[in-house]
Design a protein around this motif. Structure first.
Motif, PDB file in Angstrom:
ATOM      1  N   GLN A  94     -15.247  10.060   9.852  1.00  0.00           N
ATOM      2  CA  GLN A  94     -13.966  10.614   9.414  1.00  0.00           C
ATOM      3  C   GLN A  94     -12.818  10.218  10.338  1.00  0.00           C
ATOM      4  O   GLN A  94     -11.681  10.079   9.897  1.00  0.00           O
ATOM      5  CB  GLN A  94     -14.074  12.142   9.342  1.00  0.00           C
ATOM      6  N   SER A 115     -18.347   8.579   6.126  1.00  0.00           N
ATOM      7  CA  SER A 115     -19.047   9.853   6.314  1.00  0.00           C
ATOM      8  C   SER A 115     -18.162  10.997   5.843  1.00  0.00           C
ATOM      9  O   SER A 115     -16.977  11.055   6.183  1.00  0.00           O
ATOM     10  CB  SER A 115     -19.389  10.069   7.786  1.00  0.00           C
ATOM     11  N   THR A 116     -18.739  11.913   5.070  1.00  0.00           N
ATOM     12  CA  THR A 116     -17.986  13.062   4.566  1.00  0.00           C
ATOM     13  C   THR A 116     -18.818  14.324   4.714  1.00  0.00           C
ATOM     14  O   THR A 116     -20.046  14.271   4.794  1.00  0.00           O
ATOM     15  CB  THR A 116     -17.601  12.875   3.089  1.00  0.00           C
ATOM     16  N   HIS A 117     -18.108  15.460   4.749  1.00  0.00           N
ATOM     17  CA  HIS A 117     -18.777  16.745   4.927  1.00  0.00           C
ATOM     18  C   HIS A 117     -18.403  17.744   3.845  1.00  0.00           C
ATOM     19  O   HIS A 117     -18.823  18.904   3.893  1.00  0.00           O
ATOM     20  CB  HIS A 117     -18.432  17.327   6.299  1.00  0.00           C
ATOM     21  N   SER A 118     -17.605  17.311   2.874  1.00  0.00           N
ATOM     22  CA  SER A 118     -17.177  18.208   1.797  1.00  0.00           C
ATOM     23  C   SER A 118     -16.803  17.379   0.585  1.00  0.00           C
ATOM     24  O   SER A 118     -16.609  16.155   0.677  1.00  0.00           O
ATOM     25  CB  SER A 118     -15.968  19.039   2.239  1.00  0.00           C
ATOM     26  N   TYR A 135     -22.999  11.877   2.975  1.00  0.00           N
ATOM     27  CA  TYR A 135     -22.683  13.308   2.858  1.00  0.00           C
ATOM     28  C   TYR A 135     -23.727  14.124   3.597  1.00  0.00           C
ATOM     29  O   TYR A 135     -24.937  13.931   3.420  1.00  0.00           O
ATOM     30  CB  TYR A 135     -22.656  13.714   1.385  1.00  0.00           C
ATOM     31  N   ALA A 137     -24.223  17.395   7.044  1.00  0.00           N
ATOM     32  CA  ALA A 137     -25.662  17.257   7.172  1.00  0.00           C
ATOM     33  C   ALA A 137     -26.379  18.103   6.124  1.00  0.00           C
ATOM     34  O   ALA A 137     -26.045  19.264   5.910  1.00  0.00           O
ATOM     35  CB  ALA A 137     -26.118  17.665   8.563  1.00  0.00           C
ATOM     36  N   VAL A 146     -23.350  19.209  13.974  1.00  0.00           N
ATOM     37  CA  VAL A 146     -22.675  19.187  12.677  1.00  0.00           C
ATOM     38  C   VAL A 146     -21.993  20.533  12.456  1.00  0.00           C
ATOM     39  O   VAL A 146     -22.474  21.574  12.911  1.00  0.00           O
ATOM     40  CB  VAL A 146     -23.675  18.903  11.528  1.00  0.00           C
ATOM     41  N   ARG A 150     -25.322  21.525   4.685  1.00  0.00           N
ATOM     42  CA  ARG A 150     -24.885  21.546   3.281  1.00  0.00           C
ATOM     43  C   ARG A 150     -25.999  21.849   2.295  1.00  0.00           C
ATOM     44  O   ARG A 150     -25.751  22.397   1.234  1.00  0.00           O
ATOM     45  CB  ARG A 150     -24.243  20.197   2.929  1.00  0.00           C
TER      46      ARG A 150
END
Length: 484
Positions: A94, A115-118, A135, A137, A146, A150
């Motif tokens: 990110q 890399s994304t987290h949402s 996407y 962790a 992290v 998710r």
């Protein structure tokens, strides 16, 4: 007004399946080479420790390995290195750059991942021109801190909203990856589950097979190498029934012919080693065999030939049912063949499934209780088998408990005992069922559990055919329990 349309289709096809990220450990090239030969689709070179010159040298060697195995080569978070290596693409965190800038630096034909987290971050990355998103962790992970876990459910949400591939990242291993794939992940990213494994090739094969769970039926393919049972209840005939009824494709190579019925074996005629080798080579050089199931071999020459072919065709997942005698007591494995089995085949096997008498003969240990089964399993593991399933059907308890040992821990699988003499073909059917479920994308513990349920039903609904030991009921066992 002109609108720029980016065609991601060809690039998307490259981002699928097993996505391996490198670690900082020793013998990296050796471990990566073994893994890439066994089903890895994408390699991401991640190195935040070494100096640039060393990263450049290692990256060049990794790229060459990827080219050999036709694996997509991605560099992590380093546009300069990706450009110098002419990598297939770059993966950005990110805070590590903009996809549009990366595209301008690397050119339009390269792959850009983010890399994304949402969901919001994923949509932003897609809008900025990313070809795929990572996407996570998904699960807790030891490799990095992290902000949140998710879970697999987040994958389904992204897949509904995005038009580019989604790579699931974080804490994924053989036993939990299936849930992630079921939610729609195009690829699963792993590090330690493969590269920290003592046999990266087998670990990679295990995980690559999990993607078969999304394949159409017949799902996965199994080659059975065994003897022919003229009575139809066991051997090649029983294996083909089991594999087909459970939904996989079945191929075969016959190691011996028998004249037998429900009362026993009256004659055995081994197939020549030369002809067995020709059968094996014909199948393995053409069909995409996922799992090899091994049963009766009878002659030492045939055991030798099979070991040679497993090595030549790089078969990583094989299930060995060490058939030694028929229900009536006839010997189905010569003493010389037993020696070859122990010396050459067991060390090549992913799983061996002896019953108690077979485990006693293989190890030389008496087995009278659960502790004896554990000791035999440990001994067989030390002989080279990666996993051992000692079957408890010959004990006298009201429940039949089978014991799975993976070299670290034991798992027990129990089911009520059915009092019947009609159990012909139980060992063949169980091993073939395990092989089928492995080929269909189930991890080993689940494959054993489902096969245990299958054989329990097969015995429960067994047919009193003939005047001796009747066969198990493959047909009703394969049906949904509510329909049986």
């Amino acid at each position: 007004m002109l609108k720029l349309v980016v065609d991601h289709s060809a690039k998307q096809n490259q981002i699928s399946g097993l996505y391996l990220i490198t670690d900082q450990g020793e013998r990296l090239l050796e471990r990566v080479r073994e893994a890439l030969s066994c089903g890895v689709s994408v390699l991401q070179y991640r190195d935040k420790v070494r100096e640039y010159r060393e990263r450049l040298m290692i990256g060049a060697e990794l790229k060459a390995i990827c080219a050999r195995f036709k694996v997509c080569f991605i560099v992590n978070d380093d546009l300069e290195l990706a450009h110098a290596l002419d990598a297939d693409g770059v993966h950005l965190g990110q805070d590590d750059g903009d996809p549009a800038q990366a595209r301008a630096a690397l050119g339009p034909g390269k792959i850009i991942g983010v890399s994304t987290h949402s969901l919001e971050e994923a949509l932003t990355a897609q809008e900025a021109g990313a070809d795929y998103v990572g996407y996570g962790a998904i699960y807790p992970t030891a490799s990095k801190e992290v902000p949140a876990v998710r879970g697999p459910e987040g994958i389904a949400l992204l897949k509904r909203e995005l038009s580019i591939p989604v790579v699931a990242i974080g804490g994924i291993n053989r036993d939990n990856a299936g849930a992630v794939i079921d939610q729609g992940a195009d690829a699963v990213a792993v590090i330690s589950a493969i590269l920290s494994n003592r046999t990266p090739g087998i670990a990679a094969t295990e995980m690559a097979l999990l993607f078969n769970r999304r394949a159409p039926y017949p799902r996965g393919s199994v080659l059975t190498v065994a003897g022919s049972d003229s009575g139809g209840g066991a051997g090649i005939q029983g294996d083909l029934k089991t594999i087909t009824l459970l939904g996989s494709y079945a191929a075969s190579a016959i190691a011996a012919l028998t004249a037998q019925n429900s009362r026993g074996v009256s004659s055995v005629e081994p197939v020549s080693a030369k002809f067995l080798a020709e059968q094996l080579d014909a199948v393995l050089s053409d069909l995409p065999v996922d799992v090899v199931k091994i049963g009766m071999l009878f002659a030492p020459e045939n055991a030798e030939v099979l070991a040679d072919q497993l090595l030549a065709h790089r078969i990583r997942i094989s299930v060995l049912d060490p058939v030694m005698s028929a229900k009536g007591g006839a010997s189905l494995l010569a003493d010389e063949a037993l020696a070859v089995l122990k010396r050459r085949l067991i060390p090549l096997c992913y799983l061996i499934t002896p019953n108690i008498p077979e485990a006693e003969r293989l190890t030389g240990l008496p087995i009278v209780d659960g502790a004896g089964m554990e000791l035999a399993a440990r001994t067989l593991h030390l002989m080279g088998a990666r996993n051992v399933l000692v079957k408890g059907g010959h004990q006298n308890e009201g429940e039949v408990t089978d014991l799975l040992f993976d070299g670290v821990s034991f798992t027990r699988f129990s089911a009520p005992r059915t009092l019947t003499r009609h159990t012909h073909g139980t060992g063949c059917a169980l091993a073939s069922a395990i092989a089928s479920y492995l080929a269909q994308g189930e991890p080993l513990p689940v494959a054993v559990e489902r096969a245990k349920q299958f054989i329990t039903r097969a015995i429960k609904f067994s047919h009193p055919m003939g005047r001796g030991h009747g066969p198990v009921n493959h047909y009703l066992a394969a049906k949904d329990p509510s329909e049986a």
